[in-house]
Design a protein around this motif. Structure first.
Motif, PDB file in Angstrom:
ATOM      1  N   ARG A 227      -1.688  -0.662  -9.399  1.00 14.38           N
ATOM      2  CA  ARG A 227      -2.466   0.112  -8.429  1.00 14.38           C
ATOM      3  C   ARG A 227      -1.919   1.517  -8.206  1.00 14.38           C
ATOM      4  NH1 ARG A 227      -3.773  -4.925  -4.256  1.00 14.38           N
ATOM      5  NH2 ARG A 227      -5.214  -5.936  -5.714  1.00 14.38           N
ATOM      6  N   PHE A 228      -0.730   1.773  -8.708  1.00 18.28           N
ATOM      7  CA  PHE A 228      -0.114   3.079  -8.543  1.00 18.28           C
ATOM      8  C   PHE A 228      -0.168   3.909  -9.827  1.00 18.28           C
ATOM      9  CE2 PHE A 228       1.604   0.516  -5.187  1.00 18.28           C
ATOM     10  CZ  PHE A 228       1.781   1.383  -4.123  1.00 18.28           C
ATOM     11  N   GLN A 229      -0.953   3.469 -10.788  1.00 17.98           N
ATOM     12  CA  GLN A 229      -0.923   4.122 -12.091  1.00 17.98           C
ATOM     13  C   GLN A 229      -2.291   4.678 -12.494  1.00 17.98           C
ATOM     14  OE1 GLN A 229       0.604   1.079 -14.698  1.00 17.98           O
ATOM     15  NE2 GLN A 229       2.714   1.370 -14.029  1.00 17.98           N
ATOM     16  N   GLY A 230      -2.271   5.858 -13.124  1.00 23.50           N
ATOM     17  CA  GLY A 230      -3.439   6.443 -13.774  1.00 23.50           C
ATOM     18  C   GLY A 230      -4.691   6.508 -12.929  1.00 23.50           C
ATOM     19  N   ASP A 231      -5.809   6.109 -13.528  1.00 17.08           N
ATOM     20  CA  ASP A 231      -7.096   6.151 -12.844  1.00 17.08           C
ATOM     21  C   ASP A 231      -7.107   5.246 -11.619  1.00 17.08           C
ATOM     22  OD1 ASP A 231      -8.054   7.916 -14.726  1.00 17.08           O
ATOM     23  OD2 ASP A 231      -9.074   6.383 -15.923  1.00 17.08           O
ATOM     24  N   ASN A 232      -6.377   4.149 -11.676  1.00 16.54           N
ATOM     25  CA  ASN A 232      -6.306   3.260 -10.517  1.00 16.54           C
ATOM     26  C   ASN A 232      -5.785   4.012  -9.298  1.00 16.54           C
ATOM     27  OD1 ASN A 232      -7.154   1.086 -12.067  1.00 16.54           O
ATOM     28  ND2 ASN A 232      -5.085   0.324 -12.436  1.00 16.54           N
ATOM     29  N   PHE A 233      -4.750   4.810  -9.520  1.00 21.52           N
ATOM     30  CA  PHE A 233      -4.151   5.554  -8.421  1.00 21.52           C
ATOM     31  C   PHE A 233      -5.184   6.478  -7.778  1.00 21.52           C
ATOM     32  CE2 PHE A 233      -1.820   8.858  -6.312  1.00 21.52           C
ATOM     33  CZ  PHE A 233      -0.706   8.237  -5.788  1.00 21.52           C
ATOM     34  N   ALA A 234      -5.900   7.213  -8.586  1.00 23.44           N
ATOM     35  CA  ALA A 234      -6.889   8.165  -8.072  1.00 23.44           C
ATOM     36  C   ALA A 234      -7.975   7.460  -7.273  1.00 23.44           C
ATOM     37  CB  ALA A 234      -7.493   8.956  -9.230  1.00 23.44           C
ATOM     38  N   LYS A 235      -8.468   6.345  -7.784  1.00 23.28           N
ATOM     39  CA  LYS A 235      -9.517   5.602  -7.079  1.00 23.28           C
ATOM     40  C   LYS A 235      -8.993   5.064  -5.746  1.00 23.28           C
ATOM     41  CE  LYS A 235     -11.828   4.163 -11.345  1.00 23.28           C
ATOM     42  NZ  LYS A 235     -12.143   3.013 -12.253  1.00 23.28           N
ATOM     43  N   ASN A 236      -7.764   4.581  -5.741  1.00 24.21           N
ATOM     44  CA  ASN A 236      -7.217   3.994  -4.522  1.00 24.21           C
ATOM     45  C   ASN A 236      -6.910   5.051  -3.468  1.00 24.21           C
ATOM     46  OD1 ASN A 236      -7.392   1.403  -5.574  1.00 24.21           O
ATOM     47  ND2 ASN A 236      -5.350   1.493  -6.485  1.00 24.21           N
ATOM     48  N   VAL A 237      -6.435   6.211  -3.894  1.00 27.16           N
ATOM     49  CA  VAL A 237      -6.192   7.301  -2.944  1.00 27.16           C
ATOM     50  C   VAL A 237      -7.492   7.689  -2.242  1.00 27.16           C
ATOM     51  CG1 VAL A 237      -5.631   9.754  -2.789  1.00 27.16           C
ATOM     52  CG2 VAL A 237      -4.120   8.236  -4.031  1.00 27.16           C
ATOM     53  N   ALA A 238      -8.601   7.661  -2.960  1.00 24.78           N
ATOM     54  CA  ALA A 238      -9.892   8.029  -2.374  1.00 24.78           C
ATOM     55  C   ALA A 238     -10.288   7.048  -1.278  1.00 24.78           C
ATOM     56  CB  ALA A 238     -10.960   8.083  -3.466  1.00 24.78           C
ATOM     57  N   VAL A 239     -10.022   5.776  -1.481  1.00 25.01           N
ATOM     58  CA  VAL A 239     -10.334   4.783  -0.457  1.00 25.01           C
ATOM     59  C   VAL A 239      -9.424   4.958   0.754  1.00 25.01           C
ATOM     60  CG1 VAL A 239     -10.412   2.328   0.081  1.00 25.01           C
ATOM     61  CG2 VAL A 239     -11.183   3.122  -2.158  1.00 25.01           C
ATOM     62  N   VAL A 240      -8.149   5.200   0.501  1.00 28.08           N
ATOM     63  CA  VAL A 240      -7.211   5.402   1.605  1.00 28.08           C
ATOM     64  C   VAL A 240      -7.624   6.601   2.454  1.00 28.08           C
ATOM     65  CG1 VAL A 240      -4.831   5.961   2.205  1.00 28.08           C
ATOM     66  CG2 VAL A 240      -5.293   4.277   0.427  1.00 28.08           C
ATOM     67  N   ALA A 241      -8.187   7.623   1.831  1.00 28.94           N
ATOM     68  CA  ALA A 241      -8.643   8.793   2.585  1.00 28.94           C
ATOM     69  C   ALA A 241      -9.704   8.403   3.608  1.00 28.94           C
ATOM     70  CB  ALA A 241      -9.187   9.854   1.623  1.00 28.94           C
ATOM     71  N   LEU A 242     -10.568   7.466   3.259  1.00 27.45           N
ATOM     72  CA  LEU A 242     -11.583   6.993   4.203  1.00 27.45           C
ATOM     73  C   LEU A 242     -10.944   6.210   5.342  1.00 27.45           C
ATOM     74  CD1 LEU A 242     -14.319   5.788   1.672  1.00 27.45           C
ATOM     75  CD2 LEU A 242     -14.240   7.951   2.935  1.00 27.45           C
ATOM     76  N   ILE A 243      -9.925   5.413   5.018  1.00 31.03           N
ATOM     77  CA  ILE A 243      -9.205   4.664   6.051  1.00 31.03           C
ATOM     78  C   ILE A 243      -8.488   5.629   6.988  1.00 31.03           C
ATOM     79  CG2 ILE A 243      -7.323   3.020   6.447  1.00 31.03           C
ATOM     80  CD1 ILE A 243      -8.099   1.741   3.722  1.00 31.03           C
ATOM     81  N   GLU A 244      -7.899   6.678   6.422  1.00 30.30           N
ATOM     82  CA  GLU A 244      -7.230   7.688   7.249  1.00 30.30           C
ATOM     83  C   GLU A 244      -8.216   8.356   8.202  1.00 30.30           C
ATOM     84  OE1 GLU A 244      -3.835  10.067   5.306  1.00 30.30           O
ATOM     85  OE2 GLU A 244      -5.226   9.651   3.661  1.00 30.30           O
ATOM     86  N   GLN A 245      -9.413   8.625   7.720  1.00 26.90           N
ATOM     87  CA  GLN A 245     -10.420   9.277   8.554  1.00 26.90           C
ATOM     88  C   GLN A 245     -10.793   8.390   9.739  1.00 26.90           C
ATOM     89  OE1 GLN A 245     -13.853  10.680   6.393  1.00 26.90           O
ATOM     90  NE2 GLN A 245     -15.108  10.855   8.238  1.00 26.90           N
ATOM     91  N   LEU A 246     -11.003   7.104   9.477  1.00 26.68           N
ATOM     92  CA  LEU A 246     -11.350   6.182  10.560  1.00 26.68           C
ATOM     93  C   LEU A 246     -10.195   6.044  11.545  1.00 26.68           C
ATOM     94  CD1 LEU A 246     -13.296   4.191  11.838  1.00 26.68           C
ATOM     95  CD2 LEU A 246     -12.421   2.416  10.304  1.00 26.68           C
ATOM     96  N   ALA A 247      -8.978   5.981  11.023  1.00 20.06           N
ATOM     97  CA  ALA A 247      -7.813   5.880  11.899  1.00 20.06           C
ATOM     98  C   ALA A 247      -7.709   7.101  12.803  1.00 20.06           C
ATOM     99  CB  ALA A 247      -6.540   5.728  11.056  1.00 20.06           C
ATOM    100  N   ALA A 248      -7.955   8.270  12.239  1.00 22.73           N
ATOM    101  CA  ALA A 248      -7.890   9.496  13.039  1.00 22.73           C
ATOM    102  C   ALA A 248      -8.930   9.481  14.154  1.00 22.73           C
ATOM    103  CB  ALA A 248      -8.094  10.714  12.133  1.00 22.73           C
ATOM    104  N   GLU A 249     -10.106   8.962  13.848  1.00 27.35           N
ATOM    105  CA  GLU A 249     -11.153   8.871  14.870  1.00 27.35           C
ATOM    106  C   GLU A 249     -10.731   7.960  16.020  1.00 27.35           C
ATOM    107  OE1 GLU A 249     -14.597   7.569  12.778  1.00 27.35           O
ATOM    108  OE2 GLU A 249     -14.812   9.445  11.632  1.00 27.35           O
ATOM    109  N   LYS A 250      -9.944   6.946  15.712  1.00 27.69           N
ATOM    110  CA  LYS A 250      -9.488   6.014  16.740  1.00 27.69           C
ATOM    111  C   LYS A 250      -8.139   6.436  17.334  1.00 27.69           C
ATOM    112  CE  LYS A 250     -10.142   1.694  16.696  1.00 27.69           C
ATOM    113  NZ  LYS A 250     -11.115   1.726  17.805  1.00 27.69           N
ATOM    114  N   GLU A 251      -7.609   7.560  16.847  1.00 28.71           N
ATOM    115  CA  GLU A 251      -6.332   8.101  17.331  1.00 28.71           C
ATOM    116  C   GLU A 251      -5.180   7.121  17.117  1.00 28.71           C
ATOM    117  OE1 GLU A 251      -7.179   9.276  21.378  1.00 28.71           O
ATOM    118  OE2 GLU A 251      -7.916  11.228  20.707  1.00 28.71           O
ATOM    119  N   VAL A 252      -5.179   6.503  15.933  1.00 23.60           N
ATOM    120  CA  VAL A 252      -4.089   5.626  15.511  1.00 23.60           C
ATOM    121  C   VAL A 252      -3.704   6.036  14.099  1.00 23.60           C
ATOM    122  CG1 VAL A 252      -4.896   3.718  16.959  1.00 23.60           C
ATOM    123  CG2 VAL A 252      -5.628   3.841  14.561  1.00 23.60           C
ATOM    124  N   THR A 253      -2.612   5.501  13.597  1.00 22.41           N
ATOM    125  CA  THR A 253      -2.221   5.815  12.225  1.00 22.41           C
ATOM    126  C   THR A 253      -2.913   4.847  11.259  1.00 22.41           C
ATOM    127  OG1 THR A 253      -0.311   4.329  12.150  1.00 22.41           O
ATOM    128  CG2 THR A 253       0.035   6.542  13.079  1.00 22.41           C
TER     129      THR A 253
END
Length: 317
Positions: A227-253
């Motif tokens: 999950r930390f390699q190549g194309d997998n890494f890029a795809k997973n970072v994109a999903v984490v960005a969405l999780i970060e956005q939701l967390a920010a909306e709820k004012e949590v990490t």
């Protein structure tokens, strides 16, 4: 005060979030983190006879680190350790091996008894009934208090539980890895067995702290995981960005959001995020105060559905 949760129906009660110690080096800083976690209300500490410096090939030693850190504060801690993963021989669960292993762990930990003793991986060459029967004898002898399995399938859990009640099953579970929801989690809920998720933050991916492959140190074991390699890494970072956005909306990490989601999956679930740093322990415990609404859970499901992570759970070492 950290909320308590029950694992199983035999009386084991622990903090709602524990501490995984697998990657802790044998240093005073590690000891201070463990003692600091105790001060914050963490009571459950997870190790194994195998754990040590995996990158350098120095297996073992982590139990001694945990034992030294808890010296003088034994009554405040629930210590969980594991047996059964060997060097090049496959999983072991025969009575002779178990008896030797428990004595070695007690010595390494410097304890008179182990609170929760897991079989690290099922042994295909030893019937689970024989393994658990031996563990039940150790309960009677006072060497261990509660029995657990790790990475066991539902049918094996049922067979084991019929010999002696299990208090907990440990397996990987997070927004990244939800295979446990198919068969294992329903069986645990039916049987009244606790679930202890390891890698509840996707080996750090779900914290949002890893943006590029180079954020991983050169000797970091995660570089070998799919999950930390190549194309997998890029795809997973994109999903984490969405999780970060939701967390920010709820004012949590993001880490707090991921742990709160796990805690919402059942009252018998106690995640054990691993960290070397006390500030991360403090951050993780903040998840216990987060209440997720039905809308929150639906949104998390939308942006991070089951199977969303690109790449397998493990990799080749």
């Amino acid at each position: 005060m950290v909320g308590k949760r029950k694992l199983g129906s035999q009386g084991l009660e622990v903090s709602g979030i524990g501490l995984g110690t697998m990657m802790m080096p044998d240093t005073e800083d590690s000891a201070e983190t463990i003692r600091g976690a105790l001060d914050l209300g963490v009571t459950m500490f997870d190790t194994a006879d195998l754990y040590g410096d995996f990158v350098s090939g120095q297996f073992g030693g982590n139990e001694k680190t945990v034992g030294r850190a808890l010296r003088g504060r034994r009554d405040e801690a629930i210590v969980a350790t594991k047996f059964g993963v060997t060097h090049g021989q496959g999983p072991k669960g025969d009575p002779a091996y178990i008896k030797k292993s428990v004595d070695a762990s007690l010595y390494s930990l410097g304890l008179d008894y182990i609170d929760l003793y897991y079989q690290h991986r099922p042994d295909p060459n030893t019937p689970i009934e024989e393994t658990v029967g031996t563990l039940a004898d150790l309960v009677q002898q006072g060497k261990i208090r509660y029995i657990g399995l790790s990475e066991a399938p539902a049918d094996l859990i049922r067979r084991a539980h019929a010999v002696h009640p299990l208090s907990a099953v440990q397996t990987e579970y997070s927004l990244w890895s939800r295979e446990v929801e198919d068969d294992v989690l329903p069986a645990l809920k039916e049987l009244g067995i606790g679930l202890v998720p390891y890698s509840p933050l996707g080996r750090g991916f779900l914290t949002g702290q890893i943006k590029t492959f180079d954020d991983l140190p050169a000797d970091d074991y995660r570089r070998y995981y799919e999950r930390f390699q190549g194309d997998n890494f890029a795809k997973n970072v994109a999903v984490v960005a969405l999780i970060e956005q939701l967390a920010a909306e709820k004012e949590v990490t993001p880490a707090q959001l991921g742990l709160a989601w796990l805690l919402a999956q059942g009252e018998q679930i106690v995640p054990i995020p691993g960290t070397k740093r006390l500030e991360r322990v403090r951050e993780n415990l903040g998840a216990l105060k987060i209440e997720l609404s039905a809308d929150d859970l639906a949104e998390i499901e939308r942006i991070s559905p089951k199977g969303v992570a690109a790449g397998g759970r493990f990799g080749a070492f």
